[in-house]
Design a protein around this motif. Structure first.
Motif, PDB file in Angstrom:
ATOM      1  N   ALA A  11       1.115  -1.211  -0.023  1.00 34.71           N
ATOM      2  CA  ALA A  11      -0.162  -0.036   0.051  1.00 34.71           C
ATOM      3  C   ALA A  11       0.839   1.312   0.174  1.00 34.71           C
ATOM      4  O   ALA A  11       2.243   1.021  -0.002  1.00 34.71           O
ATOM      5  CB  ALA A  11      -0.841  -0.175   1.074  1.00 34.71           C
ATOM      6  N   LEU A  12       0.135   2.519   0.072  1.00 34.69           N
ATOM      7  CA  LEU A  12       0.724   3.843   0.172  1.00 34.69           C
ATOM      8  C   LEU A  12       0.603   4.525   1.216  1.00 34.69           C
ATOM      9  O   LEU A  12      -0.515   4.692   1.774  1.00 34.69           O
ATOM     10  CB  LEU A  12       0.362   4.312  -1.277  1.00 34.69           C
ATOM     11  CG  LEU A  12       0.563   3.889  -2.675  1.00 34.69           C
ATOM     12  CD1 LEU A  12      -0.232   4.500  -3.800  1.00 34.69           C
ATOM     13  CD2 LEU A  12       2.016   3.353  -3.093  1.00 34.69           C
ATOM     14  N   THR A  13       1.600   5.214   1.501  1.00 34.81           N
ATOM     15  CA  THR A  13       1.592   5.953   2.865  1.00 34.81           C
ATOM     16  C   THR A  13       2.503   7.476   2.440  1.00 34.81           C
ATOM     17  O   THR A  13       3.396   7.292   1.614  1.00 34.81           O
ATOM     18  CB  THR A  13       2.314   5.514   4.059  1.00 34.81           C
ATOM     19  OG1 THR A  13       1.963   6.710   5.383  1.00 34.81           O
ATOM     20  CG2 THR A  13       3.617   5.214   3.841  1.00 34.81           C
ATOM     21  N   ALA A  14       2.045   8.539   3.148  1.00 31.27           N
ATOM     22  CA  ALA A  14       2.808   9.954   2.839  1.00 31.27           C
ATOM     23  C   ALA A  14       3.411   9.963   4.217  1.00 31.27           C
ATOM     24  O   ALA A  14       4.207  10.918   4.052  1.00 31.27           O
ATOM     25  CB  ALA A  14       1.858  11.010   2.447  1.00 31.27           C
ATOM     26  N   THR A  60       2.970  -4.314   3.382  1.00 30.23           N
ATOM     27  CA  THR A  60       4.122  -3.365   3.225  1.00 30.23           C
ATOM     28  C   THR A  60       3.273  -2.085   2.765  1.00 30.23           C
ATOM     29  O   THR A  60       2.349  -1.883   2.266  1.00 30.23           O
ATOM     30  CB  THR A  60       4.879  -4.017   2.145  1.00 30.23           C
ATOM     31  OG1 THR A  60       4.643  -3.439   0.841  1.00 30.23           O
ATOM     32  CG2 THR A  60       4.851  -5.520   2.148  1.00 30.23           C
ATOM     33  N   PHE A  61       4.395  -1.123   2.964  1.00 29.97           N
ATOM     34  CA  PHE A  61       4.044   0.307   2.497  1.00 29.97           C
ATOM     35  C   PHE A  61       5.210   1.012   1.808  1.00 29.97           C
ATOM     36  O   PHE A  61       6.134   0.857   2.403  1.00 29.97           O
ATOM     37  CB  PHE A  61       3.739   1.175   3.723  1.00 29.97           C
ATOM     38  CG  PHE A  61       2.251   1.067   4.246  1.00 29.97           C
ATOM     39  CD1 PHE A  61       1.342   1.556   3.836  1.00 29.97           C
ATOM     40  CD2 PHE A  61       2.193  -0.195   5.241  1.00 29.97           C
ATOM     41  CE1 PHE A  61       0.009   1.242   4.367  1.00 29.97           C
ATOM     42  CE2 PHE A  61       1.033  -0.511   5.723  1.00 29.97           C
ATOM     43  CZ  PHE A  61      -0.254   0.235   5.419  1.00 29.97           C
ATOM     44  N   PHE A  62       4.838   1.613   0.571  1.00 26.06           N
ATOM     45  CA  PHE A  62       5.798   2.589   0.072  1.00 26.06           C
ATOM     46  C   PHE A  62       5.587   3.725   0.568  1.00 26.06           C
ATOM     47  O   PHE A  62       4.358   4.212   0.477  1.00 26.06           O
ATOM     48  CB  PHE A  62       5.608   2.314  -1.574  1.00 26.06           C
ATOM     49  CG  PHE A  62       5.959   1.244  -2.274  1.00 26.06           C
ATOM     50  CD1 PHE A  62       7.093   0.978  -2.199  1.00 26.06           C
ATOM     51  CD2 PHE A  62       4.771   0.410  -2.758  1.00 26.06           C
ATOM     52  CE1 PHE A  62       7.423  -0.413  -2.837  1.00 26.06           C
ATOM     53  CE2 PHE A  62       5.115  -0.876  -3.289  1.00 26.06           C
ATOM     54  CZ  PHE A  62       6.431  -1.018  -3.574  1.00 26.06           C
ATOM     55  N   GLU A 122      -4.780   7.548   7.403  1.00 25.42           N
ATOM     56  CA  GLU A 122      -4.814   7.919   5.985  1.00 25.42           C
ATOM     57  C   GLU A 122      -5.828   7.544   5.280  1.00 25.42           C
ATOM     58  O   GLU A 122      -6.097   7.881   4.025  1.00 25.42           O
ATOM     59  CB  GLU A 122      -3.542   7.581   5.227  1.00 25.42           C
ATOM     60  CG  GLU A 122      -2.240   8.492   6.039  1.00 25.42           C
ATOM     61  CD  GLU A 122      -0.839   8.192   5.106  1.00 25.42           C
ATOM     62  OE1 GLU A 122      -0.222   8.916   4.644  1.00 25.42           O
ATOM     63  OE2 GLU A 122      -0.876   6.905   5.018  1.00 25.42           O
ATOM     64  N   GLY A 123      -6.821   6.978   5.932  1.00 22.52           N
ATOM     65  CA  GLY A 123      -8.253   6.321   5.348  1.00 22.52           C
ATOM     66  C   GLY A 123      -7.843   4.926   4.477  1.00 22.52           C
ATOM     67  O   GLY A 123      -8.673   4.536   3.824  1.00 22.52           O
TER      68      GLY A 123
END
Length: 323
Positions: A11-14, A60-62, A122-123
């Protein structure tokens, strides 16, 4: 050839620091590998899993700072579920989410299992799923240093939901190219929408299911923080992976060819609705360059990036005191 189940979801995180806090302290998962995006080593790639970092337990997170918010829609991986031991564990988690102000829904039944939907900061669309009525692929072992009691801990990945505009095309890839079996279906929570179809592979069960939802009333998703990049399926060996690669290439799908990720070997391709699938080997594993007792404590780099360690570390923001 038969896929064994779900290998990981990426998944994606900032916000890497907040991401680590949520997934290790709130959810009690173990960070088993702190590394970088191998295609862009300026950013972290964070792996959370069970005690051993077992295949089938990895979320996992990018980390992409300043990434725009995800805009939900079709042609997306729209739901990730995490396995817990039994129905009683869901009650524990509901109370924990209320105490920690985690946005969540109520406990309800879905496809024969009790589930508890919730979101991260982050939803990210998540749910816990009970293994009480489950038969199939074995779950992992919760982290023994988790803030969550072992009998309530997260044991691995459960079913992954895909939302697509044209379900027939995706279903055809799952059953035709990848060997999934149709297991059943259940009603959509959205009035007027078709049933959600359930597919399974390998030994089946929560660790080997894909749920496909067709929605023609939504635009395509615009991927961002809180969205999901890809889902990966388990392959036993590299030799078998190469057979899968040949099969998918013969079917003329857009694909990556063989990729060595050091901790596993893999292959990526896009199914007709544009969702990115990966096939990944169970090994060599995360203990290739770290002892199991110390997984995730320091920045790990694959051999081809090790000569650039000083440059890479200089660009990364420290995540905790062990950095």
């Amino acid at each position: 050839m038969e896929l064994k189940g779900i290998h990981h979801v990426s998944a994606l995180t900032a916000k890497a620091f907040e991401n680590v806090d949520f997934y290790t302290n709130t959810l009690g998962m173990r960070m088993v590998k702190k590394t970088v995006n191998q295609d862009n080593p300026s950013f972290y790639h964070l792996f959370y899993a069970d005690e051993q970092g077992s295949p089938g337990t990895e979320l996992t997170f990018f980390d992409i700072p300043m990434l725009a918010k995800n805009h939900e829609g079709t042609n997306s991986i729209s739901g990730i579920s995490l396995r817990v031991a039994d129905d009683q564990a869901l009650t524990y988690w509901k109370d924990r989410f209320e105490e920690l102000n985690v946005k969540h829904g109520g406990i309800s039944e879905c496809a024969g299992h009790q589930t508890l939907p919730f979101e991260d900061f982050e939803g990210q669309r998540l749910s816990l799923i009970s293994d009480e009525q489950n038969k199939g692929v074995s779950a992992g072992i919760p982290w023994n240093k988790s803030p969550v009691p072992p009998d309530k801990g997260i044991k691995g990945l459960g079913p992954v939901k895909l939302t697509v505009q044209h379900a027939e095309a995706t279903n055809g890839v799952l059953t035709g190219q990848l060997g999934f079996r149709k297991k059943g279906q259940y009603a959509s929570t959205i009035e007027g929408q078709p049933d959600i179809l359930v597919f399974e592979t390998g030994e089946g069960g929560n660790g080997a299911e894909i749920h496909v939802e067709e929605r023609k009333d939504l635009p395509p998703e615009r991927q961002g923080r809180g969205g999901v990049h890809h889902v990966a399926f388990r392959v036993e060996t590299e030799a078998e992976l190469r057979q899968w690669i040949q099969k998918i290439q013969d079917a003329k799908f857009q694909n990556s060819g063989f990729v060595d990720r050091y901790y596993f070997r893999s292959f990526y391709f896009k199914e007709p609705n544009g969702i990115l699938f990966e096939l990944a080997t169970d090994g060599p594993g995360f203990d290739t360059d770290e002892e199991v007792e110390h997984l995730g404590e320091k920045l790990a780099l694959p051999p081809f990036l090790e000569p650039r360690r000083a440059e890479i570390e200089a660009k990364l923001k420290p995540l905790n005191i062990r950095d």
